[in-house]
Scaffold this active site. Structure first.
Site, PDB file in Angstrom:
ATOM      1  N   HIS A 307       0.847  -1.187   0.000  1.00  9.55           N
ATOM      2  CA  HIS A 307       0.000   0.000   0.000  1.00  9.55           C
ATOM      3  C   HIS A 307       0.880   1.234   0.000  1.00  9.55           C
ATOM      4  CE1 HIS A 307      -3.099   2.867   1.107  1.00  9.55           C
ATOM      5  NE2 HIS A 307      -3.945   1.955   0.672  1.00  9.55           N
ATOM      6  N   ASP A 364      -8.016  -4.906  -0.165  1.00  9.00           N
ATOM      7  CA  ASP A 364      -8.535  -5.512  -1.395  1.00  9.00           C
ATOM      8  C   ASP A 364      -8.317  -7.013  -1.442  1.00  9.00           C
ATOM      9  OD1 ASP A 364      -9.582  -3.273  -2.546  1.00  9.00           O
ATOM     10  OD2 ASP A 364      -7.645  -2.614  -3.283  1.00  9.00           O
TER      11      ASP A 364
HETATM   12  N1  ACO Z   1       4.444  -7.480  -5.008  1.00  8.68           N
HETATM   13  C1  ACO Z   1       5.787  -7.502  -5.062  1.00  8.68           C
HETATM   14  N2  ACO Z   1       6.590  -6.448  -4.779  1.00  8.68           N
HETATM   15  C2  ACO Z   1       5.985  -5.305  -4.453  1.00  8.68           C
HETATM   16  C3  ACO Z   1       4.582  -5.192  -4.373  1.00  8.68           C
HETATM   17  C4  ACO Z   1       3.802  -6.331  -4.662  1.00  8.68           C
HETATM   18  N3  ACO Z   1       2.461  -6.286  -4.598  1.00  8.68           N
HETATM   19  N4  ACO Z   1       4.241  -3.916  -4.014  1.00  8.68           N
HETATM   20  C5  ACO Z   1       5.404  -3.261  -3.876  1.00  8.68           C
HETATM   21  N5  ACO Z   1       6.461  -4.092  -4.123  1.00  8.68           N
HETATM   22  C6  ACO Z   1       7.890  -3.775  -3.984  1.00  8.68           C
HETATM   23  C7  ACO Z   1       8.401  -2.917  -5.143  1.00  8.68           C
HETATM   24  O1  ACO Z   1       8.903  -3.687  -6.186  1.00  8.68           O
HETATM   25  C8  ACO Z   1       9.443  -2.084  -4.443  1.00  8.68           C
HETATM   26  O2  ACO Z   1      10.576  -2.899  -4.257  1.00  8.68           O
HETATM   27  P1  ACO Z   1      12.054  -2.244  -4.274  1.00  8.68           P
HETATM   28  O3  ACO Z   1      12.086  -1.258  -3.149  1.00  8.68           O
HETATM   29  O4  ACO Z   1      12.970  -3.403  -4.097  1.00  8.68           O
HETATM   30  O5  ACO Z   1      12.208  -1.582  -5.616  1.00  8.68           O
HETATM   31  C9  ACO Z   1       8.867  -1.812  -3.059  1.00  8.68           C
HETATM   32  O6  ACO Z   1       8.009  -2.941  -2.810  1.00  8.68           O
HETATM   33  C10 ACO Z   1       8.081  -0.518  -2.953  1.00  8.68           C
HETATM   34  O7  ACO Z   1       7.103  -0.507  -4.002  1.00  8.68           O
HETATM   35  P2  ACO Z   1       6.518   0.819  -4.677  1.00  8.68           P
HETATM   36  O8  ACO Z   1       5.914   0.442  -5.980  1.00  8.68           O
HETATM   37  O9  ACO Z   1       7.559   1.900  -4.648  1.00  8.68           O
HETATM   38  O10 ACO Z   1       5.391   1.220  -3.644  1.00  8.68           O
HETATM   39  P3  ACO Z   1       4.235   2.233  -3.930  1.00  8.68           P
HETATM   40  O11 ACO Z   1       3.900   2.829  -2.626  1.00  8.68           O
HETATM   41  O12 ACO Z   1       4.558   3.157  -5.066  1.00  8.68           O
HETATM   42  O13 ACO Z   1       3.056   1.283  -4.477  1.00  8.68           O
HETATM   43  C11 ACO Z   1       1.164  -0.109  -4.561  1.00  8.68           C
HETATM   44  C12 ACO Z   1       1.987   0.867  -3.722  1.00  8.68           C
HETATM   45  C13 ACO Z   1       0.807   0.512  -5.931  1.00  8.68           C
HETATM   46  C14 ACO Z   1      -0.150  -0.401  -3.831  1.00  8.68           C
HETATM   47  C15 ACO Z   1       1.987  -1.418  -4.747  1.00  8.68           C
HETATM   48  O14 ACO Z   1       2.286  -1.985  -3.496  1.00  8.68           O
HETATM   49  C16 ACO Z   1       1.280  -2.434  -5.646  1.00  8.68           C
HETATM   50  O15 ACO Z   1       1.401  -2.354  -6.865  1.00  8.68           O
HETATM   51  N6  ACO Z   1       0.504  -3.400  -5.030  1.00  8.68           N
HETATM   52  C17 ACO Z   1      -0.254  -4.356  -5.793  1.00  8.68           C
HETATM   53  C18 ACO Z   1      -1.553  -3.723  -6.272  1.00  8.68           C
HETATM   54  C19 ACO Z   1      -2.540  -3.530  -5.148  1.00  8.68           C
HETATM   55  O16 ACO Z   1      -2.798  -4.416  -4.343  1.00  8.68           O
HETATM   56  N7  ACO Z   1      -3.126  -2.319  -5.127  1.00  8.68           N
HETATM   57  C20 ACO Z   1      -4.171  -1.982  -4.128  1.00  8.68           C
HETATM   58  C21 ACO Z   1      -3.746  -0.851  -3.277  1.00  8.68           C
HETATM   59  S1  ACO Z   1      -4.897  -0.573  -2.004  1.00  8.68           S
HETATM   60  C22 ACO Z   1      -6.145   0.354  -2.665  1.00  8.68           C
HETATM   61  O17 ACO Z   1      -6.061   1.014  -3.639  1.00  8.68           O
HETATM   62  C23 ACO Z   1      -7.358   0.344  -1.879  1.00  8.68           C
END
Ligand code: ACO
Length: 428
Positions: A307, A364
């Site tokens: 998140h 979610d």
């Molecule tokens: N699976 C694997 N790795 C992940 C995931 C995931 N679901 N989410 C984040 N990471 C990793 C990234 O690769 C990154 O790794 P690094 O630091 O080694 O490069 C690190 O965790 C940080 O990730 P970011 O993308 O920078 O985090 P951000 O805060 O921008 O993204 C997000 C948050 C979009 C929710 C992300 O976690 C994601 O894509 N999750 C999956 C989709 C999801 O479940 N979305 C629902 C969100 S809740 C809502 O809207 C109600």
């Protein structure tokens, strides 16, 4: 003396005001920085940028706190009705008994959708994604109520639009589903409460008496409350930005629905089940998928994990996990996809990659599980999210309008070509 921040560029120091919120969050107010220094700030994805002051929702991602108008989400989810929470978000206080009765009466009075809307519905292909139908239908409502397009409309007219939106969104959502199935549409039955009415329109058929299990009604009520607002997220910011041009509320909410559709936002609940089905069809082994999620060269992510603001736990996920367990045991659901979900949760919670990055199952992940157990088709999951989020979007829009905020218009740093002369086509 009030606190200030100093910024030094090109040897010159500028003093900027500091703003402190009621929970002691601090911000440097850079709104005059460009006029003073010629500099703007840049923050792609707004990871560290406050777009507004707001009195609606407080969340602390580190501590896992979420409060609507000061009330902890746990207390609201356990004790309130969704419409009570909607009133709280939109009007700022919990309703008195008299206010709540009037509010519910008004919502009940407006549940029916103009019969002409059916013609639009029937024109969609059976496979149309219901989020597309929702975005279009909500915008289309503005054409039935042209007075709602006047930015100078009085408060009573705004209230009427708000009540119509809250009243009609379950009807539109259930109709989108029934129409896709080519089943007869069920009209709202106003003897039912809000959640029950929605379940009735989704699952009843004209030839049978309908009964909704109270465990299911209560789980739906909770889910809608948990989704009702989440401060300046992608869709709320979209609603504010569209509304800031004084586009009407229906159009602004429709834009919020479109923003919510994406799999990185509300579309994640659909993506969770699709991912679990893919894993199941691939044989059910989790190791390969966890490795793919960790591989930086692989775009695959575990949907429903992580998140933007919650880096320790999502307080909504805690509540909904319990509701998911209740629903699954009450309904006695046996579903291999849900078994994979449980296993995946266990694996990821104990894997160092996910622990180091604060990647926990988000709301979610569990809401997808509940919706599936309730028999709601996967494509409808994000619509369910929109139903819950509607009062939050309205509250965000209303606050922005009442604060007379200027049109949203970010700046940029241009990185394209410098000026060059046009070459006629024959010389290229
Ligand atoms: N699976 C694997 N790795 C992940 C995931 C995931 N679901 N989410 C984040 N990471 C990793 C990234 O690769 C990154 O790794 P690094 O630091 O080694 O490069 C690190 O965790 C940080 O990730 P970011 O993308 O920078 O985090 P951000 O805060 O921008 O993204 C997000 C948050 C979009 C929710 C992300 O976690 C994601 O894509 N999750 C999956 C989709 C999801 O479940 N979305 C629902 C969100 S809740 C809502 O809207 C109600």
């Amino acid at each position: 003396m009030s606190e200030t921040a100093k910024i030094t560029v090109e040897g010159k120091t500028y003093e900027l005001p500091v703003t402190t919120g009621s929970e002691q969050e601090k911000a440097i107010d850079i709104s005059k920085l460009r006029a003073l220094s010629g500099y703007i700030t840049i923050d792609t994805g707004f990871k560290n940028t406050g777009s507004t002051k707001s009195a609606i929702t407080f969340l602390d991602g580190e501590k896992g706190i979420l409060r609507y108008r000061g009330y902890p989400i746990e207390q609201l989810a356990d004790n309130a009705e969704f419409l009570e929470v909607a009133y709280l978000l939109v009007y700022g206080e919990l309703p008195t008994k008299a206010e709540y009765t009037l509010f519910k009466e008004s919502i009940t009075h407006h549940t029916l959708v103009h019969e002409d809307m059916r013609q639009f519905l029937e024109a969609y292909p059976a496979k149309a994604h219901p989020m597309g139908i929702m975005a279009a239908s909500l915008c289309t409502l503005s054409t039935f109520y042209p007075e709602s397009q006047d930015p100078a409309r009085p408060t009573e007219a705004i209230d009427l639009t708000i009540h119509r939106l809250i009243a009609k969104i379950p009807t539109l959502a259930a109709w989108a589903y029934k129409n896709a199935m080519r089943h007869p549409l069920m009209y709202p039955l106003n003897k039912f409460e809000y959640c029950e009415n929605f379940l009735y329109m989704m699952f009843a058929n004209p030839s049978e008496k309908y009964y909704a299990d109270p465990v299911i009604v209560s789980a739906l009520n909770k889910l809608l409350i948990l989704h009702a607002d989440h401060e300046q997220n992608c869709s709320a910011s979209t609603v504010r930005i569209v509304g800031s041009s004084q586009a009407n509320l229906y159009a602004s909410i429709s834009a919020g629905v479109s923003a919510l559709w994406g799999p990185l936002h509300g579309g994640a609940n659909q993506a969770v089940i699709e991912m679990l089905e893919t894993i199941k069809n691939d044989g059910g082994g989790l190791d390969k998928w966890v490795q793919k999620a960790k591989d930086k060269n692989d775009p695959f992510r575990l949907m429903g994990f992580g998140h933007r603001v919650y880096k320790n736990f999502d307080p909504r996920a805690k509540i909904i996990k319990k509701a998911a367990d209740d629903v699954l045991s009450k309904l006695g659901v046996v579903d291999p996809v849900l078994d994979i979900a449980k296993e995946l949760e266990e694996v990821a919670l104990n894997d160092q990659y996910f622990i180091d990055r604060g990647l926990y199952p988000n709301v979610d992940f569990y809401s997808g599980i509940i919706y599936r157990a309730l028999g709601i088709p996967t494509e409808m999951f994000t619509v369910m999210f929109a139903l819950g989020r509607l009062p939050g979007w309205i509250a965000q829009w209303k606050e922005m309008m009442e604060d007379n905020q200027p049109i949203g218009r970010p700046r940029q740093i241009y990185t394209g070509e410098n000026e060059r002369d046009f070459t006629p086509l024959e010389k290229r």
